[in-house]
Design an enzyme around this catalytic site. Structure first.
Site, PDB file in Angstrom:
ATOM      1  N   PRO A 128       0.803  -1.262   0.101  1.00  0.00           N
ATOM      2  CA  PRO A 128      -0.002   0.101   0.077  1.00  0.00           C
ATOM      3  C   PRO A 128       0.850   1.239  -0.115  1.00  0.00           C
ATOM      4  O   PRO A 128       2.227   1.131   0.468  1.00  0.00           O
ATOM      5  CB  PRO A 128      -0.888  -0.126   1.248  1.00  0.00           C
ATOM      6  CG  PRO A 128       0.010  -1.099   2.156  1.00  0.00           C
ATOM      7  CD  PRO A 128       0.668  -1.901   1.192  1.00  0.00           C
ATOM      8  N   CYS A 129       0.298   2.496  -0.225  1.00  0.00           N
ATOM      9  CA  CYS A 129       0.733   3.834  -0.545  1.00  0.00           C
ATOM     10  C   CYS A 129       0.511   4.329   0.990  1.00  0.00           C
ATOM     11  O   CYS A 129      -0.402   4.464   1.507  1.00  0.00           O
ATOM     12  CB  CYS A 129       0.018   4.621  -1.452  1.00  0.00           C
ATOM     13  SG  CYS A 129       0.665   5.957  -1.606  1.00  0.00           S
ATOM     14  N   GLN A 130       1.733   4.374   1.715  1.00  0.00           N
ATOM     15  CA  GLN A 130       1.600   4.790   3.199  1.00  0.00           C
ATOM     16  C   GLN A 130       2.643   5.854   3.431  1.00  0.00           C
ATOM     17  O   GLN A 130       3.197   6.128   2.445  1.00  0.00           O
ATOM     18  CB  GLN A 130       1.693   3.550   4.266  1.00  0.00           C
ATOM     19  CG  GLN A 130       0.919   2.680   4.076  1.00  0.00           C
ATOM     20  CD  GLN A 130       1.352   1.176   4.664  1.00  0.00           C
ATOM     21  OE1 GLN A 130       2.294   0.669   4.670  1.00  0.00           O
ATOM     22  NE2 GLN A 130       0.589   0.868   5.985  1.00  0.00           N
ATOM     23  N   ASN A 177       2.228  -0.592  -6.950  1.00  0.00           N
ATOM     24  CA  ASN A 177       1.821   0.524  -5.975  1.00  0.00           C
ATOM     25  C   ASN A 177       0.782   1.313  -6.620  1.00  0.00           C
ATOM     26  O   ASN A 177       1.042   1.314  -8.181  1.00  0.00           O
ATOM     27  CB  ASN A 177       2.919   1.183  -5.309  1.00  0.00           C
ATOM     28  CG  ASN A 177       2.506   1.761  -3.945  1.00  0.00           C
ATOM     29  OD1 ASN A 177       1.292   2.368  -3.924  1.00  0.00           O
ATOM     30  ND2 ASN A 177       3.102   1.468  -2.999  1.00  0.00           N
TER      31      ASN A 177
END
Ligand SMILES: C[S@@+](CC[C@H](N)C(=O)[O-])C[C@H]1O[C@@H](n2cnc3c(N)ncnc32)[C@H](O)[C@@H]1O
Length: 453
Positions: A128-130, A177
């Site tokens: 995930p994009c975090q 992603n």
């Protein structure tokens, strides 16, 4: 150059599949062993290894080369009930095919020597994009510490552990992603991607990345994701040449690059965390790029694809297979129309009381069958009306949502892949999380082709 299939002939319902032979790997004789992180229901594995089980000919998918996934990890945060993706993975690849435990705990055990993870040639995973910002610590060998639960740091830790003496450093990586990764966070445009690139550079990897909209290369879904291919190589890359003719450009042909931009990253990921993108309104990272030794060349690129183009209409099952609950009920039609429609209305923030004018444009309703679908999301399942769920018009003029077999195929999984005891909502969730398997398939084929040159 091999014949890269326009669209691998995998995808349009088991019944229509064409069996292909994954015959000649030319000079690449040795197996490329893979560890699949965040494996979900096995999108990378299907795209790279393919699937060939005589007991399930409907699930046949061609392999992209001599790829063999030898270890996988998948864990959905929450209770045992939430482990439906891992159960699907096991149903197809075997009971011991995936470690169903939080990757953080798995790596703790690996580091402590209580479990083994086989050495591999390639690490793959969608994460995930975090928030990737780092804190400096003197205690850590790398000098940095990422926030717990931020999965990039588990990937980096996996790679670092595999670089310890007595272990084999993976030669290749392939990560996926959302394309927002290139721009985030808003306060420091491009910082997170700069951190990722510098982490890979610190381990000796050179990188090619591409934002790929799968529909532009013939797949039946518009899904834009960034793919990051990394190779540990003693060679010095010609970055411009690699941008125009590298693995990504072979897999996803582009028109000649008109202008590119060069930039230099800080070598220490913590420096990128502190300083990269401060005061910048836009990210310097474009849709395509190459990095070696923290030197980056990046450019906007245009697809140059001349193959077949599939549409949403190509993945529809016969209406006789669609359960009644998928049809839009007459009394709910107004709700669907409202949610899909254009709006301009005053709204109030419940917490702050702030009043504002909310506007949004109309969505196509029903969804066009002669175009690729919109991106499918994890909330696609369930009868509740929604703006983003797909609704199509049937030949007899009824409106209905997409069934799970259709969602499977929009991601280029065989129809029925997620039919392993999950609810329809869980099947939709898994497909919203997954990837278009044809993308790693084409990258895998291009990689093998490249390695054979
Ligand atoms: C973007 S999805 C990748 C899906 C996969 N590529 C596929 O084809 O289905 C990320 C996956 O990571 C898993 N995940 C999230 N946190 C995790 C953790 N701490 N350890 C292991 N897996 C995790 C999620 O359950 C999800 O399936």
């Amino acid at each position: 150059m091999w014949d890269l299939p326009n669209v691998p002939a995998i995808f349009y319902n088991g019944r229509k599949q064409v069996r292909r032979h994954s015959s000649d790997w030319r000079n690449v004789s040795s197996e490329i062993k893979i560890a699949e992180l965040f494996a979900g229901v096995g999108g990378f594995r299907l795209g790279l290894d393919g699937y060939d089980d005589p007991e399930h000919p409907d699930f046949y998918m061609p392999s992209a080369g001599p790829f063999k996934t030898v270890w996988a990890n998948q864990w959905e945060p929450g209770s045992d009930r939430r482990q439906f993706a891992a159960r699907c993975y096991k149903a197809h690849f075997g009971e011991n095919s995936v470690v169903n435990e939080d990757i953080h705990a798995v790596l703790d055990e690996y580091e402590a020597g209580t479990i083994d993870i086989p050495d591999v040639d390639m690490v793959v995973g969608g994460f995930p994009c975090q928030d990737y910002s780092v804190a400096r610590t003197l205690s850590q060998a790398s000098g940095i510490e990422g926030k717990k639960g931020v999965l990039w740091w588990d990937i980096y830790r996996f790679l670092r552990l595999k670089h310890l003496p007595g272990r084999k450093a993976p030669r290749y990586c392939l990560f996926e992603n959302v394309d927002r990764l290139l721009k985030s966070p808003a306060s420091q445009r491009g910082r997170d991607f700069a951190i990722i690139l510098s982490c890979l550079a610190s381990l000796g990897y050179a990188v090619e990345w591409r934002v790929i909209n799968s529909a532009e290369y013939g797949f039946p879904q518009r899904r834009k994701r960034v793919y990051i291919f990394a190779e540990k190589t003693p060679e010095s890359w010609n970055l411009e040449g690699r941008l125009a003719n590298g693995v990504m450009a072979k897999a996803f042909p582009i028109l000649p690059v008109e202008s590119s931009f060069e930039l230099q990253l800080f070598e220490n990921p913590a420096d990128n965390s502190d300083k990269f993108g401060v005061g910048m309104k836009t990210s310097p990272f474009r849709a395509a790029g190459v990095m070696q030794g923290c030197r980056v060349v990046t450019a906007d690129v245009l697809e140059d694809f001349h193959g077949d183009r599939k549409t949403l209409g190509d993945v529809l099952v016969s209406e006789s297979e669609v359960p009644e609950e998928y049809y839009v009920r007459e009394e709910k039609l107004g709700d669907w129309k409202y949610l899909k429609g254009a709006k301009r209305e005053p709204r109030k923030n419940k917490k702050t009381g702030y009043e504002y004018m909310y506007t949004e444009g109309a969505m196509s309703f029903p969804d066009a069958l002669d175009k690729p679908s919109r991106t499918i999301l994890t909330g696609e399942g369930g009868t509740t009306p929604s703006r983003f769920k797909h609704v199509i018009e049937t030949p007899d003029g009824r409106l209905r949502r997409l069934v799970p077999d259709e969602l499977d195929q929009l991601q280029c999984f065989p129809a029925g892949w997620t039919n392993t005891g999950m609810t329809d909502g869980q099947r939709a969730f898994c497909m919203g999380n997954a990837l278009v398997t044809g993308i790693p398939h084409r990258i895998g084929r291009a990689l093998v082709d490249f390695a054979s040159e």
